[in-house]
Design a protein around this motif. Structure first.
Motif, PDB file in Angstrom:
ATOM      1  N   TYR A   1       0.900  -1.133   0.000  1.00 21.87           N
ATOM      2  CA  TYR A   1       0.000   0.000   0.000  1.00 21.87           C
ATOM      3  C   TYR A   1       0.936   1.178   0.000  1.00 21.87           C
ATOM      4  O   TYR A   1       0.973   1.989   0.881  1.00 21.87           O
ATOM      5  CB  TYR A   1      -0.834  -0.075   1.266  1.00 21.87           C
ATOM      6  CG  TYR A   1      -2.055   0.786   1.310  1.00 21.87           C
ATOM      7  CD1 TYR A   1      -3.028   0.697   0.327  1.00 21.87           C
ATOM      8  CD2 TYR A   1      -2.250   1.668   2.356  1.00 21.87           C
ATOM      9  CE1 TYR A   1      -4.164   1.474   0.415  1.00 21.87           C
ATOM     10  CE2 TYR A   1      -3.381   2.425   2.439  1.00 21.87           C
ATOM     11  CZ  TYR A   1      -4.338   2.319   1.469  1.00 21.87           C
ATOM     12  OH  TYR A   1      -5.469   3.082   1.574  1.00 21.87           O
TER      13      TYR A   1
ATOM     14  N   LYS B   1     -15.502   8.303   3.140  1.00 21.25           N
ATOM     15  CA  LYS B   1     -14.146   7.763   3.257  1.00 21.25           C
ATOM     16  C   LYS B   1     -13.973   6.575   2.316  1.00 21.25           C
ATOM     17  O   LYS B   1     -13.000   6.492   1.567  1.00 21.25           O
ATOM     18  CB  LYS B   1     -13.921   7.353   4.718  1.00 21.25           C
ATOM     19  CG  LYS B   1     -12.461   7.182   5.079  1.00 21.25           C
ATOM     20  CD  LYS B   1     -12.085   5.759   5.302  1.00 21.25           C
ATOM     21  CE  LYS B   1     -10.632   5.646   5.737  1.00 21.25           C
ATOM     22  NZ  LYS B   1     -10.100   4.316   5.510  1.00 21.25           N
TER      23      LYS B   1
ATOM     24  N   GLU C   1     -11.581   5.909  -1.160  1.00 19.13           N
ATOM     25  CA  GLU C   1     -10.673   4.791  -1.459  1.00 19.13           C
ATOM     26  C   GLU C   1     -10.928   4.278  -2.866  1.00 19.13           C
ATOM     27  O   GLU C   1      -9.988   3.936  -3.591  1.00 19.13           O
ATOM     28  CB  GLU C   1     -10.825   3.657  -0.428  1.00 19.13           C
ATOM     29  CG  GLU C   1     -10.659   4.070   1.038  1.00 19.13           C
ATOM     30  CD  GLU C   1      -9.285   4.658   1.399  1.00 19.13           C
ATOM     31  OE1 GLU C   1      -8.445   4.820   0.493  1.00 19.13           O
ATOM     32  OE2 GLU C   1      -9.066   4.968   2.579  1.00 19.13           O
TER      33      GLU C   1
ATOM     34  N   ASP D   1      -4.623   3.903   7.874  1.00 17.79           N
ATOM     35  CA  ASP D   1      -4.458   5.074   7.001  1.00 17.79           C
ATOM     36  C   ASP D   1      -3.221   5.869   7.408  1.00 17.79           C
ATOM     37  O   ASP D   1      -2.521   6.423   6.573  1.00 17.79           O
ATOM     38  CB  ASP D   1      -5.707   5.955   7.016  1.00 17.79           C
ATOM     39  CG  ASP D   1      -6.864   5.315   6.247  1.00 17.79           C
ATOM     40  OD1 ASP D   1      -7.651   4.595   6.870  1.00 17.79           O
ATOM     41  OD2 ASP D   1      -6.958   5.514   5.022  1.00 17.79           O
TER      42      ASP D   1
ATOM     43  N   GLU E   1      -6.089  11.432   2.319  1.00 17.93           N
ATOM     44  CA  GLU E   1      -5.828  10.489   3.407  1.00 17.93           C
ATOM     45  C   GLU E   1      -5.838  11.174   4.764  1.00 17.93           C
ATOM     46  O   GLU E   1      -6.142  10.560   5.786  1.00 17.93           O
ATOM     47  CB  GLU E   1      -4.474   9.801   3.220  1.00 17.93           C
ATOM     48  CG  GLU E   1      -4.432   8.748   2.122  1.00 17.93           C
ATOM     49  CD  GLU E   1      -5.352   7.575   2.370  1.00 17.93           C
ATOM     50  OE1 GLU E   1      -5.860   7.420   3.489  1.00 17.93           O
ATOM     51  OE2 GLU E   1      -5.578   6.815   1.422  1.00 17.93           O
TER      52      GLU E   1
ATOM     53  N   HIS F   1      -8.958  10.885   6.361  1.00 14.56           N
ATOM     54  CA  HIS F   1      -9.210   9.506   6.801  1.00 14.56           C
ATOM     55  C   HIS F   1      -8.598   9.245   8.170  1.00 14.56           C
ATOM     56  O   HIS F   1      -9.206   8.656   9.047  1.00 14.56           O
ATOM     57  CB  HIS F   1      -8.608   8.511   5.808  1.00 14.56           C
ATOM     58  CG  HIS F   1      -9.200   8.623   4.447  1.00 14.56           C
ATOM     59  ND1 HIS F   1      -8.766   7.863   3.388  1.00 14.56           N
ATOM     60  CD2 HIS F   1     -10.196   9.406   3.968  1.00 14.56           C
ATOM     61  CE1 HIS F   1      -9.464   8.176   2.312  1.00 14.56           C
ATOM     62  NE2 HIS F   1     -10.330   9.118   2.636  1.00 14.56           N
TER      63      HIS F   1
HETATM   64 FE   LIG Z   1      -7.499   6.086   3.219  1.00 14.52          FE
END
Ligand SMILES: [Fe+2]
Ligand SMILES: [Fe+2]
Lengths: 355, 95
Positions: free
Chosen positions: A2, A111, A115, A169, A198, A201
């Motif tokens: 990620y 949120k 994504e 996150d 982000e 988030h």
């Molecule tokens: Fe996120």
């Protein structure tokens, strides 16, 4: 993956992670304005020209010549990053219908929608390297490409939504902020967009935990339990320790990756300690303590054998996540077909009118 | 979403009145109308724009950056196109 690296701020203007994103954005503009030092002309020595652009901290753009390996590495990294964003909607999606209030539900929905957006920015960036969206989707559905193993853990309580926002996150941001300075233009630009989003988030997750931790005894216990379960898997998001990490040296030389897995993990730990204190929650590591010599926290490494098992497909939710993704893709086929049929019909009508 | 039934579109967004449209990325859609709707959801979730253009990627003709030097050469030796090329005598105003 990620995102698997992290960037060091030269001097963050706004401070904090958002400041670093802004600094990366400013550096991008500044490098673009700077003329490349003479060196090789584009047509003559392709390798030297490519090396020159990287050396000058300028961006490689889609139609530039690039080494095959650079292209392959980027396609793999960006694609796996995109898959992670897409699969990453599932653990939290699990709680949308059961969010404790309308406000929390609206926030969680936004949120999770973000994504999806991140996945789409990244697929678009990967496509500039000459791979098709269909191929990318197929690579995920067939299991030939991976997504971040963190999403193979279950979300058992509402507090998990908070822990994911804060820790998962949070770790993703630490990984991704350096990618805002990646040498490939479309990836760097996508990451700048992603990182700005982000930060919402992470804050919404932190706020959920803060509310629970200052609620009833039961709510506080629920928050602590979520942090206990998500802490080590979040540390594992930075990948294997540097000694066992493959691909790193080349990615560093190409300025795709800018910091090692262990550097980023350390940075994440150092950030979280103070944040946990404010929450009034404990990070589940009895050996966590400040090391004055290193000016950093000593901490317990995550279980890398467990990480390898999850990557191999043996995590608690691997099968469920893939089945769900495949089902969603198959069951959505009629929508894609209907939209294509409608578009074809309208195009035909237009042609008739024109004829 | 095969290439034929859901082609690639490039997306341009005007952030505010007074600014020009800027390229923000791309997406797939079966037709222009859906491309616009998708562009709104993907690229303007936080009021990043007041106007969107979508253009089929296949309709774009690009000069390749690799040909940069030759293609943009003709402008390189024409410094007299910039106002800074000219010397302005002392005492001249409004020039
Ligand atoms: Fe996120
Ligand atoms: Fe994301």
């Amino acid at each position: 993956m990620y995102g698997n690296d992290f960037s060091a701020p030269d001097d963050p203007p706004g401070g904090g992670l958002l400041g670093e994103v802004e600094a990366a954005e400013a550096a991008l503009r500044e490098a673009a304005a700077r003329a490349r030092r003479s060196g090789a002309a584009p047509g003559e020595d392709l390798d030297a020209y490519f090396a020159d652009v990287i050396e000058a901290d300028q961006k490689i753009e889609p139609r530039d010549w690039m080494p095959d390996d650079y292209r392959r590495t980027l396609i793999r990294q960006i694609a796996q990053h995109a898959h992670s964003e897409i699969i990453g909607m599932q653990p939290e999606g699990n709680w949308i219908s059961r969010a404790p209030s309308l406000k929390r539900k609206a926030i969680l929905l936004a949120k999770v929608q973000d994504e999806a957006g991140h996945g789409l920015y990244l697929y678009a960036a990967a496509e500039t390297l000459g791979i098709d969206r269909d191929e990318l989707v197929e690579l995920l559905l067939s299991g030939r490409q991976k997504y971040s193993s963190i999403f193979n853990y279950p979300t058992l309580t509402w507090a998990d939504v908070g822990a994911i926002g804060w820790l998962v996150d949070g770790a993703a941001i630490v990984n991704q902020v350096p990618l805002c300075r990646c040498s490939y233009g479309p990836y760097a630009r996508a990451m700048i967009r992603v990182c700005k989003e982000e930060s919402f988030h992470q804050r919404q997750g932190y706020e959920i935990l803060h509310t629970l931790a200052h609620g009833t005894e039961g709510q506080k216990a629920m928050a602590q339990d979520a942090v206990d379960r998500w802490w080590y898997p979040s540390l594992a998001m930075f990948g294997p320790p540097d000694a066992d990490s493959t691909h790193s040296a080349k990615s560093m030389a190409w300025k795709i990756k800018r910091f090692s897995n262990d550097e980023l993990r350390q940075r994440f730990v150092d950030m979280c300690v103070g944040q946990a204190e404010v929450l009034g929650l404990t990070l589940p590591d009895p050996d966590l303590r400040w090391n004055d010599e290193r000016q950093a926290y000593d901490y317990t490494q995550p279980d890398y054998d467990e990480l390898m098992q999850v990557i191999k497909g043996n995590g608690p939710c691997n099968r469920q996540r893939m089945e769900h993704r495949r089902r969603a893709h198959t069951e959505g086929a009629w929508v894609r077909e209907a939209a294509a049929a409608y578009a074809a019909k309208r195009a035909e009508k237009k042609e008739k009118v024109a004829a | 979403m095969s290439k034929e039934t859901s082609p690639l579109w490039e997306v341009f967004v005007r952030a505010r009145r007074g600014l020009s449209h800027t390229h923000v990325g791309s997406l797939h859609a079966p037709d222009a109308e859906l491309a616009l709707r998708n562009a709104r959801d993907v690229y303007t979730r936080r009021q990043e724009g007041v106007s969107i253009w979508v253009v089929p990627a296949s309709a774009i003709t690009a000069s390749s950056p690799d040909e940069k030097d030759a293609f943009f050469d003709p402008a390189a030796d024409k410094v007299y196109r910039h106002p800074t090329f000219y010397e302005v005598p002392d005492g001249v105003a409004h020039l």
